[in-house]
Design a protein around this motif. Structure first.
Motif, PDB file in Angstrom:
ATOM      1  N   VAL A 400     -30.005 -16.665  41.010  1.00 13.08           N
ATOM      2  CA  VAL A 400     -30.046 -15.205  41.063  1.00 13.08           C
ATOM      3  C   VAL A 400     -29.726 -14.787  42.490  1.00 13.08           C
ATOM      4  N   VAL A 401     -28.650 -14.036  42.675  1.00 12.86           N
ATOM      5  CA  VAL A 401     -28.220 -13.652  44.022  1.00 12.86           C
ATOM      6  C   VAL A 401     -28.238 -12.133  44.142  1.00 12.86           C
ATOM      7  N   PRO A 402     -28.740 -11.621  45.282  1.00 11.55           N
ATOM      8  CA  PRO A 402     -28.805 -10.159  45.455  1.00 11.55           C
ATOM      9  C   PRO A 402     -27.468  -9.590  45.890  1.00 11.55           C
ATOM     10  N   LEU A 403     -27.155  -8.422  45.390  1.00 14.08           N
ATOM     11  CA  LEU A 403     -25.983  -7.663  45.832  1.00 14.08           C
ATOM     12  C   LEU A 403     -26.501  -6.575  46.754  1.00 14.08           C
ATOM     13  N   LYS A 404     -26.307  -6.751  48.037  1.00 13.60           N
ATOM     14  CA  LYS A 404     -26.872  -5.800  48.981  1.00 13.60           C
ATOM     15  C   LYS A 404     -25.878  -5.467  50.067  1.00 13.60           C
ATOM     16  N   ALA A 405     -26.081  -4.321  50.675  1.00 11.63           N
ATOM     17  CA  ALA A 405     -25.266  -3.870  51.791  1.00 11.63           C
ATOM     18  C   ALA A 405     -26.161  -3.052  52.713  1.00 11.63           C
ATOM     19  N   ARG A 406     -26.001  -3.274  54.011  1.00  8.89           N
ATOM     20  CA  ARG A 406     -26.828  -2.587  55.005  1.00  8.89           C
ATOM     21  C   ARG A 406     -28.315  -2.753  54.685  1.00  8.89           C
ATOM     22  N   ASN A 407     -28.665  -3.996  54.277  1.00 10.45           N
ATOM     23  CA  ASN A 407     -30.058  -4.366  53.991  1.00 10.45           C
ATOM     24  C   ASN A 407     -30.661  -3.588  52.831  1.00 10.45           C
ATOM     25  N   VAL A 408     -29.825  -3.024  51.982  1.00  9.98           N
ATOM     26  CA  VAL A 408     -30.306  -2.318  50.796  1.00  9.98           C
ATOM     27  C   VAL A 408     -29.815  -3.071  49.566  1.00  9.98           C
ATOM     28  N   VAL A 409     -30.727  -3.399  48.664  1.00  9.10           N
ATOM     29  CA  VAL A 409     -30.377  -4.122  47.443  1.00  9.10           C
ATOM     30  C   VAL A 409     -29.815  -3.120  46.434  1.00  9.10           C
ATOM     31  N   LEU A 410     -28.540  -3.299  46.121  1.00 10.27           N
ATOM     32  CA  LEU A 410     -27.874  -2.440  45.140  1.00 10.27           C
ATOM     33  C   LEU A 410     -28.013  -2.996  43.731  1.00 10.27           C
ATOM     34  N   GLY A 411     -28.153  -4.304  43.627  1.00 16.05           N
ATOM     35  CA  GLY A 411     -28.231  -4.966  42.336  1.00 16.05           C
ATOM     36  C   GLY A 411     -28.346  -6.458  42.534  1.00 16.05           C
ATOM     37  N   PHE A 412     -28.100  -7.211  41.488  1.00 16.88           N
ATOM     38  CA  PHE A 412     -28.152  -8.670  41.593  1.00 16.88           C
ATOM     39  C   PHE A 412     -27.301  -9.263  40.481  1.00 16.88           C
ATOM     40  N   MET A 413     -26.952 -10.520  40.656  1.00 18.40           N
ATOM     41  CA  MET A 413     -26.187 -11.260  39.656  1.00 18.40           C
ATOM     42  C   MET A 413     -27.022 -12.440  39.176  1.00 18.40           C
ATOM     43  N   ILE A 414     -27.037 -12.629  37.877  1.00 19.90           N
ATOM     44  CA  ILE A 414     -27.691 -13.793  37.272  1.00 19.90           C
ATOM     45  C   ILE A 414     -26.595 -14.778  36.893  1.00 19.90           C
ATOM     46  N   LEU A 415     -26.602 -15.945  37.533  1.00 12.40           N
ATOM     47  CA  LEU A 415     -25.588 -16.963  37.297  1.00 12.40           C
ATOM     48  C   LEU A 415     -26.220 -18.134  36.554  1.00 12.40           C
ATOM     49  N   LEU A 416     -25.614 -18.538  35.465  1.00 14.26           N
ATOM     50  CA  LEU A 416     -26.139 -19.631  34.647  1.00 14.26           C
ATOM     51  C   LEU A 416     -25.061 -20.678  34.441  1.00 14.26           C
ATOM     52  N   ARG A 417     -25.458 -21.950  34.490  1.00 16.62           N
ATOM     53  CA  ARG A 417     -24.551 -23.043  34.177  1.00 16.62           C
ATOM     54  C   ARG A 417     -25.017 -23.744  32.902  1.00 16.62           C
ATOM     55  N   HIS A 418     -24.041 -24.258  32.150  1.00 13.58           N
ATOM     56  CA  HIS A 418     -24.367 -25.001  30.940  1.00 13.58           C
ATOM     57  C   HIS A 418     -25.239 -26.199  31.277  1.00 13.58           C
ATOM     58  N   PRO A 419     -26.094 -26.601  30.343  1.00 14.01           N
ATOM     59  CA  PRO A 419     -26.952 -27.769  30.605  1.00 14.01           C
ATOM     60  C   PRO A 419     -26.161 -29.026  30.957  1.00 14.01           C
ATOM     61  N   GLU A 420     -24.932 -29.182  30.429  1.00 19.73           N
ATOM     62  CA  GLU A 420     -24.154 -30.382  30.704  1.00 19.73           C
ATOM     63  C   GLU A 420     -23.525 -30.362  32.089  1.00 19.73           C
ATOM     64  N   ARG A 421     -23.476 -29.196  32.707  1.00 28.60           N
ATOM     65  CA  ARG A 421     -22.828 -29.075  34.013  1.00 28.60           C
ATOM     66  C   ARG A 421     -23.832 -29.380  35.115  1.00 28.60           C
ATOM     67  N   GLU A 422     -23.311 -29.674  36.314  1.00 30.55           N
ATOM     68  CA  GLU A 422     -24.186 -29.978  37.436  1.00 30.55           C
ATOM     69  C   GLU A 422     -25.129 -28.821  37.713  1.00 30.55           C
ATOM     70  N   LEU A 423     -26.331 -29.129  38.137  1.00 33.10           N
ATOM     71  CA  LEU A 423     -27.307 -28.114  38.479  1.00 33.10           C
ATOM     72  C   LEU A 423     -26.875 -27.388  39.743  1.00 33.10           C
ATOM     73  N   PHE A 424     -27.263 -26.140  39.847  1.00 37.30           N
ATOM     74  CA  PHE A 424     -27.107 -25.440  41.115  1.00 37.30           C
ATOM     75  C   PHE A 424     -27.951 -26.167  42.167  1.00 37.30           C
ATOM     76  N   ASN A 425     -27.399 -26.304  43.370  1.00 30.04           N
ATOM     77  CA  ASN A 425     -28.141 -26.957  44.443  1.00 30.04           C
ATOM     78  C   ASN A 425     -28.215 -26.036  45.649  1.00 30.04           C
ATOM     79  N   ASP A 426     -28.746 -26.560  46.748  1.00 30.92           N
ATOM     80  CA  ASP A 426     -28.929 -25.738  47.939  1.00 30.92           C
ATOM     81  C   ASP A 426     -27.600 -25.254  48.497  1.00 30.92           C
TER      82      ASP A 426
END
Length: 815
Positions: A400-426
């Motif tokens: 989950v990544v925030p969409l922000k500008a000038r330190n104000v959160v405008l929204g966010f994106m929820i990103l999902l990967r299939h179980p067979e795909r590599e996990l999100f990492n650091d």
């Protein structure tokens, strides 16, 4: 494709300036039943089976994956990373349909008559109509090894370039859909591959320093030149018996880190190039969502604050559990429709404090969930009433990544990967944070533009009148089109003003220039025209006074204006023009249209110029069309062409006034190149028949009040409007009494006009307008206008050249 061979390949395939070499490539197409539908010559050579043996068989039987690869000699361009566990999903997962996103990697296959075949492979799920489900490309690592021995080169990419010849059904259609099949490619890159597919007849594998491919093994290809130089330096130091410096003992795994970082930078640069192509908020939202699927993620859901979507400002401070978030976009690689019913775009909802979404929006930092557990899936699904979202999210990796500008959160994106795909990492979290930062700035620019545009449109709308479709003796329709320039605010306006004697003033004007200054001046001039029209000034005198006002407002205030007064009783137009394009009069008898030849005059604001007026006889059903020059003027085109088109389109028959306006707009607004705003006013001059008008002259004698009441009662009875007798008599009595009391010498005139409403006018020679006073029970005067104000549908007063007129209207339903 089967008629190509290795020796057929030309020395160059147009891979770009960085093209370095090529080897044959096996191409296999799998249908939706999991069976091979195409088996190229390269596939026969690599895997040993003839085409007749392969087509129609299960692809899993033909390409059995036999296990992990051992360490290879480092002379191969990829050998140092064979054991790296980030090679990408197994080929088998793609072959049996468990992956529906592009993937790549290395694999060992067991084939007849050979111990093993080690391959680089690329798998592209095929989308759209047709039976084809999967395109698989494979290259022999032994051939890559020989190429590496023959050439001393530094490859940054190993790119599959291929051609599907017409030796299987649907090949050409498949080739044309390659830009859809191969994601994350620029138009130029996809066009080059499509051209090869349609014109050449063999698959190849290109080595290039500059080419990009949509999916490559995550480990990339190491820089062999750098490794070779390091080995040579290390050998020279060792020959002298000296200890090796740290930089010469670094593990080649650092090349892997270099490649990973480079690929992520390239990805971010590609995304930056794909988003923000316009200031349209809706388009920007779609661009942001599509830029990350499927290259970085398999599902991307974008949420924005409610006020961002509405183009409004919002309060400072951190969002809370009451903040509403709109789902504005959802991109995914799942089968069509799978997400639509469960999480539809357009839905608004708050998010509870225990969710990772709330954590992201309040902290402004990415939130990584390596794998959504059953418990977390249940907690997230609890927000969705009567919809079970758990099958869509459980087991997937989430970022989950925030969409922000000038330190104000405008929204966010929820990103999902299939179980067979590599996990999100650091590293993905860092990449996602940078992606969201760039997307946030683009969205904020679009949001600010949308907000400013909304303010401008609100200002424009507030300055334009809301004209009733029917006035006394005429029907009116209007159109306003904002300019295509940024800001969209201009100085064009139209208006209509009710005048004594059932007359109507029709106005169209255009302040020169664009922007807020022009719009502000337009508002001032429009108000001035309304005020002076209420004084019943003749058209030429009104423009003279308007010109004086513009000069007092300051230098540089220029405007054109066309002012017309329609008298439906006399069937006459009285017009004056101040530098405006002439109006069009469409005759009802023969549908003939003509530009009225008016004295043009100078624009408002020039000063010292006389204005002239013209009277034109009209007939019931004639139409008057008035517009600003933005409708007929086109850069590089004589204005006469636009005026001729205006005349022609205005004469076109139409079912209604609105249809007639739309016909004109379509005829003139589809030529392209218009940047100015447009005001259009059309009036159908219906006229008022003599039998619908009744007039009386009353002497300055209080006894005339009784005669006035009797005359009104009798006339309403004749008009079959007896139901209006009581209120009409009462109000006529009050107005005639006041007129007789305040008149000086001229008789009082009483007029009734029957139309959509019953209009009553009382004229006298006193210039003092009556005033509606407060409700003081002890007052001896002022009660008459309170009665009129209470009973009338509408009422008003206006000065005339001889005195004043007081009028009222009652709703009239003609039988």
């Amino acid at each position: 494709m089967d008629h190509g061979s290795e020796r057929d390949a030309p020395p160059s395939l147009g891979a770009g300036d960085g093209a370095a070499g090529r080897i044959p490539l096996a191409v296999v197409v799998v249908d939706r039943e999991g069976q091979v539908s195409h088996w190229s010559t390269g596939a026969r050579r690599l895997f040993g089976a003839a085409r007749e043996q392969a087509v129609g068989r299960s692809v899993l039987d033909l390409l059995p994956v036999s296990g992990a690869l051992p360490e290879e000699d480092e002379i191969t361009p990829y050998g140092a990373y064979a054991a790296y566990d980030g090679l990408g999903p197994d080929l088998e997962s793609s072959l049996d349909g468990r992956l529906n996103f592009p993937a790549a990697g290395r694999a060992r296959l067991t084939v007849p008559d050979r111990d093993r075949v080690d391959v680089l492979w690329w798998a592209y799920p095929l989308v759209g109509p047709g039976d084809e489900r999967l395109l698989v490309l494979a290259a022999d690592t032994e051939r890559l090894r020989r190429t590496g021995q023959d050439e001393d080169m530094a490859f940054e990419r190993v790119a599959p370039g291929f051609a599907l010849h017409t030796d299987f059904p649907g090949a050409e259609e498949l080739a044309r859909r390659l830009p859809e099949i191969l994601p994350s490619m620029s138009v130029d890159e996809s066009a080059r591959i499509v051209a090869q597919v349609l014109e050449l007849g063999y698959p190849i594998l290109e080595f290039s320093q500059n080419d990009r491919v949509p999916v490559t093994p995550d480990w990339g290809v190491a820089r062999r030149t750098e490794r070779k130089a390091r080995r040579e330096r290390a050998a020279a130091v060792a020959a002298q018996g000296l200890p090796l410096p740290a930089e010469l003992t670094e593990d080649e795994g650092e090349d892997l880190e270099y490649v990973a970082v480079r690929e992520r930078l390239e990805f971010l640069n590609e995304v930056s190039g794909k988003i923000g192509t316009s200031l349209d908020l809706s388009r920007t939202i779609v661009e942001v969502s599509r830029a990350v699927v499927p290259r970085f993620t398999d599902v991307a859901g974008t949420y924005l604050r409610e006020q961002v979507v509405a183009g409004e400002g919002f309060p400072d401070g951190v969002p809370d559990t009451t903040t509403m978030w709109h789902r504005v976009a959802l991109e995914h690689t799942d089968e069509p429709g799978r997400w639509d019913d469960v999480v539809p775009v357009g839905e608004a909802m708050p998010f509870p404090a225990h969710t990772p979404f709330f954590q992201c929006m309040t902290s402004g930092e990415p939130v990584l969930v390596p794998r959504i557990s059953e418990e977390m899936g249940h907690a997230i699904a609890s927000q969705f009433e009567k919809r079970d979202i758990r099958p869509l999210i459980t087991g997937r990796s989430m970022l989950v990544v925030p969409l922000k500008a000038r330190n104000v959160v405008l929204g966010f994106m929820i990103l999902l990967r299939h179980p067979e795909r590599e996990l999100f990492n650091d590293m993905d979290r860092v990449t996602g944070a940078e992606l969201a930062a760039r997307a946030g700035l683009v969205l904020d620019n679009a949001r600010m533009y949308t907000f400013q545009e909304s303010v401008a449109e609100t200002l424009q709308d507030s300055m334009l009148p809301h004209i009733p479709p029917r006035m006394a003796g005429c029907d009116i329709a209007t159109r306003y089109l904002p300019g295509t320039l940024l800001g969209r605010v201009g100085g064009d306006w139209f208006d209509s003003v009710k005048l004594p004697g059932a007359r109507t003033a029709l106005v169209v004007g255009d302040v020169m220039g664009h922007g807020l200054n022009s719009a502000a001046m337009m508002g001032q001039l429009r108000t001035a025209v309304q005020t002076m029209a209420a004084l019943d000034l003749p058209p030429a005198q009104l423009l003279r006074n308007l010109d004086d006002l513009a000069q007092r407002l300051g230098d540089g205030y220029l405007a054109t204006c066309l002012y017309a007064v329609y008298d439906p009783i006399e069937s006459e137009l009285h017009l004056a023009n101040a530098g405006h394009i002439p109006p069009v009069l469409v005759r009802a008898v023969d549908a003939r249209s003509e530009l009225l030849d008016l004295p043009t005059g100078a624009p408002i604001g020039v000063g010292g110029v006389a204005f002239e007026s013209l009277r034109v006889r009209v007939e019931p059903g004639d139409r008057l069309v008035m517009c600003t020059d933005g409708l007929v003027e086109m850069r590089g085109e004589d204005i006469g062409v636009g005026l001729a088109t205006l005349c022609e389109s205005a004469a076109h028959p139409a079912a209604s006034m609105d249809d007639a306006c739309d016909t004109i707009i379509r005829a003139l607004n589809t030529r392209g190149g218009r940047k100015d705003d447009v005001a259009l006013l059309m009036a159908r001059l219906n006229g008022i028949e003599p039998e619908d008008v009744a007039e009386w002259r009353l002497a300055l004698d209080p006894a005339e009040v009784r005669r006035a009441r009797a005359a009104v009662r009798e006339q309403l009875h004749d008009w079959d409007l007896a139901r209006l007798t009581e209120p009409a008599e009462l109000m006529v009595s009050e107005l005639v009494t006041n007129a007789i009391r305040h008149s000086h010498s001229r008789p009082v005139q009483l007029r009734l006009i029957r139309g959509e409403t019953l209009l009553c006018e009382v004229d006298d020679d006193d210039h003092t307008l009556p005033t509606l006073l407060g409700t003081d029970p002890g007052a001896e005067t002022g009660r008459g206008l309170r009665v009129v104000s209470t009973l009338a549908r509408e009422w008003g007063t206006s000065r005339t050249s001889a005195g004043k007129t007081v009028w009222f209207e009652l709703t009239s339903r003609r039988r």
